[in-house]
Motif scaffolding. Sequence first.
Motif, PDB file in Angstrom:
ATOM      1  N   ARG A 105       0.649  -0.963   0.039  1.00  0.00           N
ATOM      2  CA  ARG A 105      -0.141   0.105  -0.111  1.00  0.00           C
ATOM      3  C   ARG A 105       0.900   1.078  -0.286  1.00  0.00           C
ATOM      4  O   ARG A 105       1.921   1.850   1.126  1.00  0.00           O
ATOM      5  CB  ARG A 105      -0.525  -0.042   1.417  1.00  0.00           C
ATOM      6  N   VAL A 106       0.948   1.946  -1.319  1.00  0.00           N
ATOM      7  CA  VAL A 106       1.899   3.172  -1.222  1.00  0.00           C
ATOM      8  C   VAL A 106       1.276   4.354  -0.829  1.00  0.00           C
ATOM      9  O   VAL A 106      -0.251   4.394  -1.802  1.00  0.00           O
ATOM     10  CB  VAL A 106       2.015   2.740  -2.631  1.00  0.00           C
ATOM     11  N   PRO A 107       1.341   5.581  -0.584  1.00  0.00           N
ATOM     12  CA  PRO A 107       0.742   6.175   0.502  1.00  0.00           C
ATOM     13  C   PRO A 107       0.576   7.370  -0.897  1.00  0.00           C
ATOM     14  O   PRO A 107       1.621   6.974  -1.995  1.00  0.00           O
ATOM     15  CB  PRO A 107       1.360   7.098   1.070  1.00  0.00           C
ATOM     16  N   SER A 108      -0.107   7.870  -1.055  1.00  0.00           N
ATOM     17  CA  SER A 108      -0.079   9.065  -2.785  1.00  0.00           C
ATOM     18  C   SER A 108       0.624  10.262  -2.268  1.00  0.00           C
ATOM     19  O   SER A 108       1.315  11.156  -3.060  1.00  0.00           O
ATOM     20  CB  SER A 108      -1.778   8.936  -2.317  1.00  0.00           C
ATOM     21  N   PHE A 109       0.615  10.139  -1.045  1.00  0.00           N
ATOM     22  CA  PHE A 109       1.648  11.588  -0.279  1.00  0.00           C
ATOM     23  C   PHE A 109       2.075  11.251   0.843  1.00  0.00           C
ATOM     24  O   PHE A 109       2.110  10.313   1.762  1.00  0.00           O
ATOM     25  CB  PHE A 109       0.494  13.076   0.058  1.00  0.00           C
ATOM     26  N   VAL A 110       3.054  11.622   0.612  1.00  0.00           N
ATOM     27  CA  VAL A 110       4.266  11.652   2.528  1.00  0.00           C
ATOM     28  C   VAL A 110       5.007  12.914   2.326  1.00  0.00           C
ATOM     29  O   VAL A 110       4.992  14.067   1.375  1.00  0.00           O
ATOM     30  CB  VAL A 110       5.488  10.823   1.611  1.00  0.00           C
ATOM     31  N   ARG A 111       4.898  12.875   3.653  1.00  0.00           N
ATOM     32  CA  ARG A 111       4.547  14.544   4.387  1.00  0.00           C
ATOM     33  C   ARG A 111       6.334  14.277   5.621  1.00  0.00           C
ATOM     34  O   ARG A 111       6.556  13.474   6.103  1.00  0.00           O
ATOM     35  CB  ARG A 111       3.764  14.867   5.597  1.00  0.00           C
ATOM     36  N   ILE A 112       7.704  14.897   4.740  1.00  0.00           N
ATOM     37  CA  ILE A 112       8.809  15.038   5.547  1.00  0.00           C
ATOM     38  C   ILE A 112       9.242  16.273   6.339  1.00  0.00           C
ATOM     39  O   ILE A 112       8.953  17.393   5.857  1.00  0.00           O
ATOM     40  CB  ILE A 112       9.724  14.707   4.688  1.00  0.00           C
ATOM     41  N   VAL A 113       8.813  15.953   7.614  1.00  0.00           N
ATOM     42  CA  VAL A 113       9.429  16.735   8.221  1.00  0.00           C
ATOM     43  C   VAL A 113      11.040  17.571   9.027  1.00  0.00           C
ATOM     44  O   VAL A 113      11.818  15.939   9.414  1.00  0.00           O
ATOM     45  CB  VAL A 113       8.490  17.277   9.545  1.00  0.00           C
ATOM     46  N   GLU A 114      11.787  18.303   8.782  1.00  0.00           N
ATOM     47  CA  GLU A 114      13.101  18.718   8.888  1.00  0.00           C
ATOM     48  C   GLU A 114      12.492  18.306  10.387  1.00  0.00           C
ATOM     49  O   GLU A 114      11.569  20.023  10.601  1.00  0.00           O
ATOM     50  CB  GLU A 114      13.511  19.572   8.325  1.00  0.00           C
ATOM     51  N   VAL A 115      13.839  18.071  11.593  1.00  0.00           N
ATOM     52  CA  VAL A 115      13.539  18.713  12.587  1.00  0.00           C
ATOM     53  C   VAL A 115      14.618  19.175  13.327  1.00  0.00           C
ATOM     54  O   VAL A 115      15.459  19.038  14.339  1.00  0.00           O
ATOM     55  CB  VAL A 115      13.406  17.007  13.262  1.00  0.00           C
ATOM     56  N   ALA A 116      15.898  19.066  12.005  1.00  0.00           N
ATOM     57  CA  ALA A 116      17.320  19.853  12.991  1.00  0.00           C
ATOM     58  C   ALA A 116      16.915  21.336  13.274  1.00  0.00           C
ATOM     59  O   ALA A 116      18.175  21.479  15.057  1.00  0.00           O
ATOM     60  CB  ALA A 116      17.930  20.242  11.576  1.00  0.00           C
ATOM     61  N   PRO A 117      15.916  21.927  13.383  1.00  0.00           N
ATOM     62  CA  PRO A 117      15.994  23.339  14.406  1.00  0.00           C
ATOM     63  C   PRO A 117      15.378  22.717  15.759  1.00  0.00           C
ATOM     64  O   PRO A 117      16.151  23.673  16.509  1.00  0.00           O
ATOM     65  CB  PRO A 117      14.746  23.767  14.042  1.00  0.00           C
ATOM     66  N   ARG A 118      14.654  21.557  16.284  1.00  0.00           N
ATOM     67  CA  ARG A 118      14.289  21.446  17.350  1.00  0.00           C
ATOM     68  C   ARG A 118      15.085  20.509  17.687  1.00  0.00           C
ATOM     69  O   ARG A 118      16.135  19.833  18.654  1.00  0.00           O
ATOM     70  CB  ARG A 118      13.195  21.017  17.538  1.00  0.00           C
ATOM     71  N   ASP A 119      15.168  18.497  17.145  1.00  0.00           N
ATOM     72  CA  ASP A 119      16.088  17.713  17.170  1.00  0.00           C
ATOM     73  C   ASP A 119      17.310  18.021  17.563  1.00  0.00           C
ATOM     74  O   ASP A 119      18.466  17.498  18.131  1.00  0.00           O
ATOM     75  CB  ASP A 119      15.665  16.564  16.740  1.00  0.00           C
ATOM     76  N   GLY A 120      17.879  18.756  16.419  1.00  0.00           N
ATOM     77  CA  GLY A 120      19.215  18.176  16.248  1.00  0.00           C
ATOM     78  C   GLY A 120      19.957  19.779  16.664  1.00  0.00           C
ATOM     79  O   GLY A 120      21.182  19.031  17.572  1.00  0.00           O
ATOM     80  N   LEU A 121      19.339  20.523  16.999  1.00  0.00           N
ATOM     81  CA  LEU A 121      20.206  21.661  18.330  1.00  0.00           C
ATOM     82  C   LEU A 121      19.946  21.348  19.605  1.00  0.00           C
ATOM     83  O   LEU A 121      20.595  21.108  20.658  1.00  0.00           O
ATOM     84  CB  LEU A 121      19.432  22.969  18.153  1.00  0.00           C
ATOM     85  N   GLN A 122      18.887  20.542  20.120  1.00  0.00           N
ATOM     86  CA  GLN A 122      18.466  20.221  21.214  1.00  0.00           C
ATOM     87  C   GLN A 122      19.643  18.833  22.031  1.00  0.00           C
ATOM     88  O   GLN A 122      19.679  18.578  22.359  1.00  0.00           O
ATOM     89  CB  GLN A 122      17.129  19.413  21.040  1.00  0.00           C
TER      90      GLN A 122
END
Length: 135
Positions: A25-42
């Motif tokens: 089941r391949v989704p028609s849309f995938v959302r990629i969230v950049e987390v560097a400003p939170r996870d990377g800095l944290q």
Amino acid sequence: MAAAAAVAAEGVEDAVGWSPPSLGRVPSFVRIVEVAPRDGLQALQTDAEITVDTKISLIQQLAHAGLRSIEAGSFVSAEWVPLMKGSDEVLRAVLADPDMTDVAFPVLVPNTYGFKQALEAGAHEIAPASLIAFK
């Protein structure tokens, strides 16, 4: 894209004798969230303070590079996670930037106090934090 996923699924099935059910089941849309400003800095191991302006600049650069979902910060205690201090100011600034109206800025919140702070700062999208403890 669905055809490529199907070919990839067949390759996995041929190689190891099974196929994970989600590959069919391949989704028609995938959302990629950049987390560097939170996870990377944290995650940085530093005593240096990263200014609100530096955090805003990082997010602006990521948005100008084409990213459309950027985790802008975390509404946690600055005592426990000092590098997330000023997340409210960062969020207000990026939401007010007319060049980034097409960018989503989710924020991480670990509890109801953080949730209230995020709403007061104008958050439109909340990423709840969950912790799992094993004994």
